[in-house]
Design an enzyme around this catalytic site. Structure first.
Site, PDB file in Angstrom:
ATOM      1  N   GLN A   1      54.444  58.030  41.512  1.00 24.05           N
ATOM      2  CA  GLN A   1      53.680  59.058  40.823  1.00 24.05           C
ATOM      3  C   GLN A   1      53.085  59.994  41.868  1.00 24.05           C
ATOM      4  O   GLN A   1      52.314  59.543  42.722  1.00 24.05           O
ATOM      5  CB  GLN A   1      52.585  58.359  40.027  1.00 24.05           C
ATOM      6  CG  GLN A   1      51.875  59.196  39.014  1.00 24.05           C
ATOM      7  CD  GLN A   1      50.724  58.411  38.381  1.00 24.05           C
ATOM      8  OE1 GLN A   1      50.628  57.195  38.516  1.00 24.05           O
ATOM      9  NE2 GLN A   1      49.848  59.111  37.704  1.00 24.05           N
ATOM     10  N   GLY A   2      53.445  61.274  41.830  1.00 20.95           N
ATOM     11  CA  GLY A   2      52.907  62.243  42.785  1.00 20.95           C
ATOM     12  C   GLY A   2      51.845  63.103  42.123  1.00 20.95           C
ATOM     13  O   GLY A   2      52.109  64.241  41.717  1.00 20.95           O
TER      14      GLY A   2
ATOM     15  N   SER B   1      47.749  62.622  42.782  1.00 19.43           N
ATOM     16  CA  SER B   1      46.581  62.875  43.640  1.00 19.43           C
ATOM     17  C   SER B   1      46.969  63.597  44.915  1.00 19.43           C
ATOM     18  O   SER B   1      48.084  63.448  45.427  1.00 19.43           O
ATOM     19  CB  SER B   1      45.911  61.557  44.031  1.00 19.43           C
ATOM     20  OG  SER B   1      45.379  60.930  42.904  1.00 19.43           O
TER      21      SER B   1
ATOM     22  N   GLU C   1      48.940  54.255  31.598  1.00 18.83           N
ATOM     23  CA  GLU C   1      48.299  53.396  32.587  1.00 18.83           C
ATOM     24  C   GLU C   1      47.070  52.718  32.008  1.00 18.83           C
ATOM     25  O   GLU C   1      46.757  51.590  32.314  1.00 18.83           O
ATOM     26  CB  GLU C   1      47.906  54.250  33.789  1.00 18.83           C
ATOM     27  CG  GLU C   1      47.161  53.476  34.852  1.00 18.83           C
ATOM     28  CD  GLU C   1      47.175  54.205  36.171  1.00 18.83           C
ATOM     29  OE1 GLU C   1      48.146  54.022  36.924  1.00 18.83           O
ATOM     30  OE2 GLU C   1      46.240  54.969  36.438  1.00 18.83           O
TER      31      GLU C   1
ATOM     32  N   SER D   1      38.449  57.085  38.590  1.00 19.62           N
ATOM     33  CA  SER D   1      37.469  56.131  39.132  1.00 19.62           C
ATOM     34  C   SER D   1      36.495  55.682  38.033  1.00 19.62           C
ATOM     35  O   SER D   1      36.386  56.303  36.976  1.00 19.62           O
ATOM     36  CB  SER D   1      36.686  56.793  40.260  1.00 19.62           C
ATOM     37  OG  SER D   1      35.878  57.825  39.726  1.00 19.62           O
TER      38      SER D   1
ATOM     39  N   GLU E   1      33.482  56.134  37.974  1.00 11.23           N
ATOM     40  CA  GLU E   1      32.541  57.228  37.709  1.00 11.23           C
ATOM     41  C   GLU E   1      33.145  58.237  36.735  1.00 11.23           C
ATOM     42  O   GLU E   1      32.453  58.764  35.863  1.00 11.23           O
ATOM     43  CB  GLU E   1      32.146  57.903  39.028  1.00 11.23           C
ATOM     44  CG  GLU E   1      31.261  57.038  39.923  1.00 11.23           C
ATOM     45  CD  GLU E   1      31.963  55.820  40.521  1.00 11.23           C
ATOM     46  OE1 GLU E   1      33.210  55.868  40.676  1.00 11.23           O
ATOM     47  OE2 GLU E   1      31.289  54.821  40.812  1.00 11.23           O
TER      48      GLU E   1
END
Lengths: 324, 394
Positions: free
Chosen positions: B121-122, B124, B239, B366, B368
């Site tokens: 997976q490209g 980030s 995911e 994340s 957060e």
């Protein structure tokens, strides 16, 4: 016929609106009886509605959410004893009275012996459930001495009761008594867990609402990420415990230990959310006129009733260790 | 139904006795680990246990939720390797292509996944983590090709992948989400370079991808130009949904590691330890229960915004607590380095497991970011006004 969870929840919400917290005790008890909730989990051939633990969880979740006073959990323990114990004309008559709303009570603590603590509304009850290692029986309240204990939780009235007299209706003895008492206590723990999660849900809701209306520094408090993240964490904790509650409430057989571990988790979540609710409300949360404190006090009582987290989690740990 | 479920359980259990690799934890090179992963995936495909979450028309697909749970639980119980190398191909690539790919793309790529073709997976980039829409890798149209320049990071197993789900910027003029497009890239194409990232526990699960004038045919675009953000949501949703059920059940299936550790350290009568173990166990149960309930909602189409975030946050924090408990019970001996197991989250090398758990509290949105999603989109708490960030960056 089995009612769906959504149908039950809708009915429960209509009966006890979560906007009217801590409603009148007499009126609430009448509503509970009229809704048929006391007969909900009684088999159909005994005059009940034949619903299972899921309905039980829905009812206590609704009662917890609106901080409904009264002895519903204890009453249902008596009803469980009557439906699970040996059948007799006398048992049938008492069961009918109990389903119709005649108050009967039981200890919500795990004590055994002749003095029972944490017995709700003993002064208004006709019968008391007495569970020992050897026997499950009903004792007429008239032959017992009840002493009211003032509780921090204003939504519940608890008594210490000294069992007296010889007159009792024995519902089970020996191994049958032990099996029956496990069922009764498992259901009590499920009810306490549901009551706790209903309360936690309401305490979080009023906190979020308050944060949205209270302005400081020219913005609603709800805009501060520090507060948002605390609310999100509470949402996660409640949702996790909820998922476990509904799973256990729909499982074919709920073991006493699993019910205890569930209650430990649910009541801890309740206490944590209620504790945070006061902090998030700031000064107003410390005042007696605001309902925040009612959640905190009921949460602490729920933590203590039915055996505390230390007891149940140690027991769950032993069982997991043996089976993992 | 329970009869078929228990039938499946015993059938899989006996299959695993004969087929589960027993020596995979001993792999001490990444190449050895990858070879083991390829072999194990092929065996699972052949037996029909590799892709229980795929639809019925695929061999091994069409399993009910209850069956999937049994499969994940039994694989964990048998200590069989988790499918890390094919994680992105069987979840992310499959979901994205099934939902958004053209018929031709589906026909070309989906069968190859079962033959072992692997994807990465490209998404980030060094400058775009939580703020994924801020990616800067450029795709410029040149005839019937896009020419790509930029850099991707935190790409699981990219160094071994055959293909890449690539999110690129095709337009910088409008809102940042609107300028994204989604491409399928051949990792062997000229101009693609990968470099593994050494993680704190010693594994190399992720890699950086460098893209220098890489040419990708326009026919490899998924969706229209400018629809990349929408397609990326399909990838991310896969995911947060299915994978977490597998991982939750694997965590529960590995509870015996903690039990063994408690016994080995003579703590089996220590009330404090037992309490914490009982509490953790109930917490793991609740994570499995919420993952279950979430998937049920997805099947019924009653999912709400934020539901997936609840599951991910519940899982990630519990995974950390799981490893933390092991580190604590193991005492000083856990502070002596022991060989790590590549590609597993619940290995019983407790320090390594603890460090590896950050993969779930940071990656894939994340903790957060999940808290923002829950508070803003589920609880309805207001977002900060945009001008704050502008003031802060001035």
């Amino acid at each position: 016929m089995s009612l769906s969870r959504d149908e039950l929840i809708a009915a429960a919400e209509q009966a006890f609106d979560s906007q009217s917290l801590a409603p009148d005790a007499t009126q609430s008890w009448q509503t509970i009886s009229e809704m048929g909730w006391l007969a909900m989990c009684v088999p159909e051939d005994r005059g009940g509605l034949g619903q299972g633990s899921e309905a039980r969880a829905v009812i206590h979740h609704a009662l917890g959410r609106a901080l409904v006073p009264g002895p519903a959990i204890a009453q249902m323990m008596v009803i469980d004893a009557l439906t699970g114990g040996s059948r007799s004309d006398e048992a049938d008559t008492i069961l009918e009275m109990a389903m119709a709303g005649e108050r009967m009570t039981a200890s919500l603590a795990l004590n055994i012996g002749d003095v029972l603590s944490a017995v709700p509304d003993a002064d208004m009850s006709s019968h008391l459930l007495h569970i020992t290692d050897e026997r499950v029986a009903l004792v007429p309240m008239a032959s017992c001495e009840a002493e009211q204990r003032e509780t921090w939780d204003e939504t519940r009235r608890l008594f210490d009761v000294r069992i007296g007299g010889e007159q009792r209706l024995v519902l089970a003895e020996g191994d049958e008594a032990r099996t029956l008492s496990e069922t009764i206590r498992g259901n009590m723990l499920l009810a306490l867990a549901a009551d706790s999660l209903g309360g936690a849900e309401a305490a979080l809701a009023i906190s979020i609402e308050y944060l949205g209306t209270r302005h400081q520094f020219e913005r609603p408090l709800a805009m501060f990420q520090a507060l948002k993240h605390r609310c999100a964490d509470m949402r996660v904790a409640i949702s996790l415990a909820d998922a476990l509650l509904w799973q256990e409430a729909t499982s074919a057989s709920l073991s006493l230990t699993r019910a205890g571990a569930l209650k430990a988790q649910a009541s801890r979540v309740y206490k944590e959310v209620a504790e945070e609710a006061i902090q998030l409300h700031g000064g107003i949360g410390l005042t007696l006129e605001h309902p925040c404190h009612l959640f905190l006090k009921r949460a602490f009582l729920n933590c203590a009733l039915g055996g505390d987290a230390d007891y149940w989690e140690e027991r769950a740990g032993r069982e997991c260790l043996a089976s993992a | 139904m329970s009869e078929t479920i228990e039938g499946l359980r015993s059938e899989l259990r006996s299959w695993l006795v004969d087929n589960a690799p027993s020596d995979w934890r001993l792999a001490d090179t990444h190449e050895g680990f990858v070879a083991g992963q390829r072999g194990w995936f092929a065996r699972l495909v052949e037996a029909g246990y590799a892709v229980p979450h795929w639809p019925q028309q695929w061999p091994g697909g069409g399993r009910s939720l209850a069956e999937q749970k049994v499969i994940y639980e039994e694989l964990a119980r048998a200590d069989a390797p988790r499918l890390l190398l094919t994680f992105v191909s069987t979840y992310h690539a499959f979901a994205t292509l099934s939902e958004c790919g053209s018929a031709e793309q589906q026909e070309r790529y989906l069968p190859r996944i079962l033959e072992g073709e692997t994807w990465c997976q490209g998404f980030s980039e060094p400058g775009a983590g939580s703020d994924l829409a801020a990616i800067r890798t450029r795709a410029v149209l040149d005839g019937d090709h896009y020419v790509i320049n930029g850099q991707k990071i935190w790409s699981t197993m990219a160094q071994y992948a055959d293909r890449c789900l690539l999110l690129v910027r095709t337009d910088s003029s409008g809102p940042k989400q609107a300028g994204l497009s989604y491409l399928l890239m051949d990792m062997k194409a000229p101009g693609v370079t990968t470099r593994p990232i050494r993680q704190i526990q010693g594994d190399e699960e992720f890699a950086e991808i460098f893209l220098d004038d890489v040419r990708i045919p326009v026919s490899e675009r998924v969706g229209e130009e400018g629809e990349g953000w929408k397609v990326a949501q399909a990838t991310l949703a896969s995911e947060r949904g299915l994978t977490l059920m597998e991982l939750s059940y694997r965590m529960r299936g590995a509870m015996w590691r903690l039990a063994d550790l408690i016994h080995a350290n003579g703590r089996n009568d220590d009330p404090g330890v037992l309490r914490d173990f009982g509490r953790l166990s109930a917490r793991v149960d609740s994570v499995c229960a919420i993952a279950d309930a979430y998937l049920q909602k997805r099947i019924e189409g009653t999912e709400s915004i934020g539901d997936a975030a609840l599951v991910k946050l519940g899982y990630s924090r519990c995974l950390r607590a799981w490893a933390d408990f092991g580190v604590r019970i193991g005492g000083v001996s856990e502070q002596y380095r022991a060989p790590i197991t590549f590609g597993d989250l619940n290995t019983g090398n407790w320090m390594a497991d603890f460090m590896n758990s950050y993969a779930w509290t940071i990656a894939g949105g994340s903790d957060e970011v999940q808290r923002n999603i829950i508070s803003e989109r589920m609880l309805g708490m207001p977002r900060e006004p945009k001008h704050w960030t502008q003031e802060a960056s001035q």
